[in-house]
Scaffold this motif. Structure first.
Motif, PDB file in Angstrom:
ATOM      1  N   GLU A 174       6.492  -6.829  -1.595  1.00 56.63           N
ATOM      2  CA  GLU A 174       7.324  -8.031  -1.689  1.00 56.63           C
ATOM      3  C   GLU A 174       7.355  -8.604  -3.095  1.00 56.63           C
ATOM      4  OE1 GLU A 174       3.277  -9.385  -0.047  1.00 56.63           O
ATOM      5  OE2 GLU A 174       4.648  -7.675   0.121  1.00 56.63           O
ATOM      6  N   VAL A 206      16.858 -16.556  -3.351  1.00 56.13           N
ATOM      7  CA  VAL A 206      15.495 -16.939  -2.979  1.00 56.13           C
ATOM      8  C   VAL A 206      15.265 -16.709  -1.489  1.00 56.13           C
ATOM      9  CG1 VAL A 206      13.859 -18.844  -2.897  1.00 56.13           C
ATOM     10  CG2 VAL A 206      15.365 -18.591  -4.872  1.00 56.13           C
ATOM     11  N   LEU A 210      12.324 -14.410   0.203  1.00 53.68           N
ATOM     12  CA  LEU A 210      11.342 -14.955   1.138  1.00 53.68           C
ATOM     13  C   LEU A 210      11.362 -14.211   2.479  1.00 53.68           C
ATOM     14  CD1 LEU A 210      11.718 -18.792   0.494  1.00 53.68           C
ATOM     15  CD2 LEU A 210       9.881 -17.282  -0.253  1.00 53.68           C
ATOM     16  N   ALA A 213       9.614 -10.903   1.966  1.00 58.75           N
ATOM     17  CA  ALA A 213       8.166 -11.098   1.856  1.00 58.75           C
ATOM     18  C   ALA A 213       7.554 -11.389   3.215  1.00 58.75           C
ATOM     19  CB  ALA A 213       7.862 -12.225   0.870  1.00 58.75           C
ATOM     20  N   LEU A 214       8.235 -12.193   4.022  1.00 59.97           N
ATOM     21  CA  LEU A 214       7.726 -12.533   5.346  1.00 59.97           C
ATOM     22  C   LEU A 214       7.681 -11.304   6.243  1.00 59.97           C
ATOM     23  CD1 LEU A 214       6.870 -15.067   6.995  1.00 59.97           C
ATOM     24  CD2 LEU A 214       9.219 -15.187   7.798  1.00 59.97           C
ATOM     25  N   THR A 247      12.612 -16.412   9.347  1.00 59.01           N
ATOM     26  CA  THR A 247      13.946 -16.364   8.756  1.00 59.01           C
ATOM     27  C   THR A 247      14.760 -17.583   9.166  1.00 59.01           C
ATOM     28  OG1 THR A 247      13.901 -13.948   8.761  1.00 59.01           O
ATOM     29  CG2 THR A 247      16.052 -15.014   8.576  1.00 59.01           C
ATOM     30  N   ILE A 250      13.653 -20.461   7.079  1.00 58.50           N
ATOM     31  CA  ILE A 250      14.147 -20.356   5.707  1.00 58.50           C
ATOM     32  C   ILE A 250      15.635 -20.684   5.631  1.00 58.50           C
ATOM     33  CG2 ILE A 250      14.554 -18.738   3.819  1.00 58.50           C
ATOM     34  CD1 ILE A 250      11.984 -17.297   4.674  1.00 58.50           C
TER      35      ILE A 250
END
Length: 820
Positions: A174, A206, A210, A213-214, A247, A250
């Motif tokens: 990530e 961004v 994210l 990465a999650l 998700t 986010i």
């Protein structure tokens, strides 16, 4: 009676081998999936990040360069991942890919088809170092002009190689989103000062980072759980469901952030690299062209051809420069400190955006004959300039333009033989009836200084019968035309002093006969318009007849050739209106005979003389004398080395600041460890210093990577420990803590000396990188809590073995505190 089955002693080993083979098969099956999936995510991140560069180029050449950089960088990174090449080899391969593909992609004009050329390679590698400065000192967009695509190409190539390498080889893939974020930030920094990149784009970038990465984190956790329990875990429950929940969170946060950014945008100006970079052309370094107005009217220059222009519309005006800054001495360009919009000149790589200008498109050819100077004569709102003379290439690279004032300049100046073609739009002008209803516009011009009182008096006396701002402006200008007389003060002309300082304008407006030329009338008209609230500026240029009302007859019609001589020089004004923007006005009177002044000689009045004693002479010390005041606000010329230093200083400070920000956590860790060592070494009792010395050695073992159990005794802790002296330290510490006698200062000093030697031996044979990792390790800083159920003597509920508690029996010198 049957015998009990005998267990196979090799069964566990066979099971472990089977498990390892299964894990390797799963890893081999998952490797292509990880390569493909990670590469696609990196491509998506780089594509979104590249949108911040689009306002810089706005050309399909950028798309070609982007595709080439991403494909080349991906191939290099995947090759390194498959062959497990070291980072140095991947870097060399990246440089090779940059050399082979850079010229066709980033410098297409210098490429031989798909192959690089020698000049192209020179421009390519020079653009890596010099292209950044050129990119922030040129007007946007730049397209594929010269080698200005190189900064984007090399940044994207490095980002692609780094991102794909991290995504396919690192334990935390990530982190591959970081180069894409850097690419986006660099595009914003070198981009335009206005916000062309959507806030939504940044939020989307961004958000993708994210979400990735999650998802990767939950997948890594699922693999760790499956490895621990020895069975597979449900993919939906362990990865998909948590990733979808994260998700959603986010996306909700992104919607809120985007809404706030659109509803409440920042009110302060946007600062980017091009707003703070040192100007390559500063108009304040050059004398105002209006100061040399009378030089064109001298007898030797009045009939000398200055410019030959083809394609000029009827009654066309050729602009030399637009001056918007008045300091009581001269009208000049650029503002008092060079920070105004008129003081920023940029190179024009392709064309200037004139889509918002209503007017007539023209194509004009200009050939310079007698004219010389740094200011390039132009027509209307310039869209494109093409130099065609002998030094066309050097003049093209030295051309700078200010779109807010429609003023062009060539560093080094223009002279005889310079020729160029202009594509421009001549703005439509309102009629006199429309101007009467004009309202002042909102354009920003530098504030005038030291305006003479006569300007205010003249405006008040000539506009008493008018109420509208536009009607007052017309009335003030008509008073100049009606009451003024033209004289250049050369030859047989009536005496007329040159200049347009405050004293000269005061004299013009208060004399019995208003005598001057376009220099004085334009300056006075601009000051009067400013007094009425209209943003105003003076425009100097050439016009057939020089606004004198006399047409020589040698100026051709529209589409013909016009030869401008020195006597055709003139000056007008431009005022900003709310309805039509900048409007050009002619405030100059027509040439007519100047009447004789009435000679009024007042009779002198005889008065008795008054003897006035002379003032006392006071000697002023030389050191206390004030420096003479100059009448020009001319900034000092800085030496070249200082200019280079000031240009590089912001970038150096930025790099140092970023490095300091990156190194700050490591510095904090080192300082915390130093403070801990200082506290231990200065313990109030000798026994505390001994215990502190042992704790310092044990923490050094932890940071070195040696596993020290929390329940281990000192002698157990040093079993298998690297370095020398650990066993002696454990024995000395146990004897000092559990011995029958008290510890004195000499024992504590000896303990610390031995500890320093033992810690020094831990560094033997380790390279610089390993020593750095040991210095910034956090293992020794983590809280040490005794394990549950711990019943060892002297360690109940404590983190250090610092002797028995009050009331406990002291052990003998040979006893080990870990013995029950």
């Amino acid at each position: 009676m049957s015998a009990a089955p005998v267990a196979d002693p090799t069964a566990p080993e066979r099971a472990r081998r089977t498990t390892r083979r299964s894990d390797r098969r799963d890893a081999r099956r998952a490797a292509p999936l990880r390569l493909a999936g990670s590469t696609l995510v990196v491509w998506l991140l780089l594509a979104v990040a590249s949108t911040s560069w689009w306002p810089v180029y706005r050309d399909q050449a950028m798309v070609a360069a982007a595709v080439t950089a991403i494909v080349a960088g991906t191939l290099v990174a995947l090759l390194g991942a498959v062959l497990r090449l070291p980072a140095a080899v991947v870097a060399v391969a990246g440089v090779a890919a940059f050399t082979l593909t850079g010229v066709p992609a980033a410098v297409p004009d210098r490429a031989a088809g798909l192959l690089p050329t020698g000049p192209g390679l020179l421009d390519l590698f020079a653009g890596v170092a010099l292209g950044w400065k050129q990119l922030v000192t040129i007007s946007l967009p730049v397209g594929s002009y010269e080698a200005l695509l190189v900064p984007y190409f090399v940044t994207l190539l490095v980002a692609a190689v780094t991102s794909v390498s991290v995504a396919t080889r690192a334990s935390r893939p990530e982190l591959a989103s970081i180069p894409a974020l850097v690419l986006f930030a660099v595009g914003v920094v070198v981009g335009p000062s206005r916000l062309d990149t959507s806030v939504l784009t940044a939020v989307v970038l961004v958000g993708i980072a994210l979400v990735w990465a999650l998802t990767v984190r939950h997948a890594r956790r699922a693999v760790a759980v499956a490895t621990t329990i020895g069975t597979r875990v449900p993919l939906v429950r362990s990865v998909v469901r948590p990733a979808l929940v994260g998700t959603g969170t986010i996306v909700a946060a992104a919607v809120v952030a985007t809404g706030l950014g659109l509803v409440a945008p920042p009110t302060v100006g946007r600062t980017v690299a091009r707003t703070d970079v040192v100007k390559p052309f500063d108009p304040r370094d050059h004398v105002s062209p209006l100061s040399g107005f009378r030089a064109y009217e001298e007898q030797t220059a009045a009939d000398t051809p200055q410019l030959r222009v083809t394609g000029l519309p009827e009654n066309g005006f050729v602009r030399i420069a637009t001056l918007d800054t008045y300091d009581g001495v001269v009208y000049r360009v650029g503002g008092a400190d060079g920070a105004s919009a008129s003081g920023t000149f940029e190179r024009v790589p392709t064309s200037v955006d004139v889509r918002g200008v209503d007017g007539t498109a023209v194509r004009v050819g200009v050939t310079v004959e007698g004219y010389s100077g740094v200011w390039l004569p132009t027509v209307g709102d310039l869209e494109r300039v093409e130099f065609t003379g002998r030094g066309a290439e050097s003049e093209r690279g030295s051309f700078f333009y200010n779109a807010s004032t429609q003023t062009g300049a060539v560093v080094g100046g223009v002279g005889d033989g310079t020729s160029y073609d202009l594509t421009a739009v001549v703005p439509d002008q309102p009629t006199q009836e429309q101007l009467a209803a004009a309202r002042p516009g909102s354009a920003s011009v530098p504030a005038t200084r030291d305006v003479p009182e006569a300007v205010r008096d003249t405006v008040e006396s000539t506009t008493r019968g008018e109420t509208a701002a536009g009607a007052k402006l017309l009335a003030a200008l008509q008073s100049l035309k009606r009451n003024g007389y033209v004289s250049h003060g050369v030859g047989d002309d009536r005496m007329s002093r040159s200049g347009h300082g405050a004293d000269r304008i005061q004299e013009l407006l208060t004399a019995p006969l208003m005598i001057g030329d376009q220099e004085q009338y334009a300056a006075a008209a601009a000051l009067m318009a400013d007094e009425l609230g209209f943003p105003a500026r003076v425009v100097m240029g050439f016009s057939a007849g020089g606004d004198s009302g006399v047409d020589r007859g040698d100026a051709g019609t529209s589409g013909g050739t016009t030869t401008f001589r020195g006597s055709d020089v003139t000056a007008r004004i431009e005022v900003d209106t709310a309805q039509w923007g900048w409007v050009m006005l002619d405030p100059n009177p027509t040439v007519r005979e100047i009447p004789d002044e009435q000679q009024q000689t007042p009779q002198p009045v005889t008065r008795p003389e008054t003897v006035v004693p002379p003032p006392p002479v006071t000697q002023q010390d030389q050191d206390q004398q004030a420096p003479p005041q100059t009448d020009r606000n001319t900034p000092p010329v800085q030496p070249l080395w200082l200019q280079i230093l000031l240009a590089a200083l912001p970038w150096v400070l930025g790099v140092l600041g970023l490095a300091a920000l990156v190194l700050l956590p490591f510095a904090v860790i080192v300082l915390v460890k130093r403070a801990r060592r200082r506290r231990r070494r200065r313990a109030p009792t000798p026994r505390g210093r001994v215990v502190g010395a042992w704790d310092e050695y044990r923490d050094a073992l932890l940071d070195r990577g040696h596993d020290v159990s929390r329940s281990a005794t000192r002698r157990e802790a040093v079993v298998g420990a690297p370095g020398d002296g650990g066993t002696g330290l454990a024995a000395l510490a146990d004897r000092a803590v559990f011995g029958p006698s008290d510890v004195d200062e000499s024992v504590a000093d000896r303990m610390w000396s031995a500890t320093d030697d033992a810690i020094g031996s831990l560094r033997t044979g380790r390279n610089r990188r390993e020593r750095f990792r040991t210095a910034v390790s956090l293992r020794s800083l983590r809280g040490r809590r005794p394990p549950r159920g711990r019943t060892r003597q002297g360690a109940r509920g404590r983190g250090d073995y610092d002797g028995p508690r009050p009331g406990e029996r002291r052990a003998g010198p040979s006893e080990d505190r870990g013995t029950p």
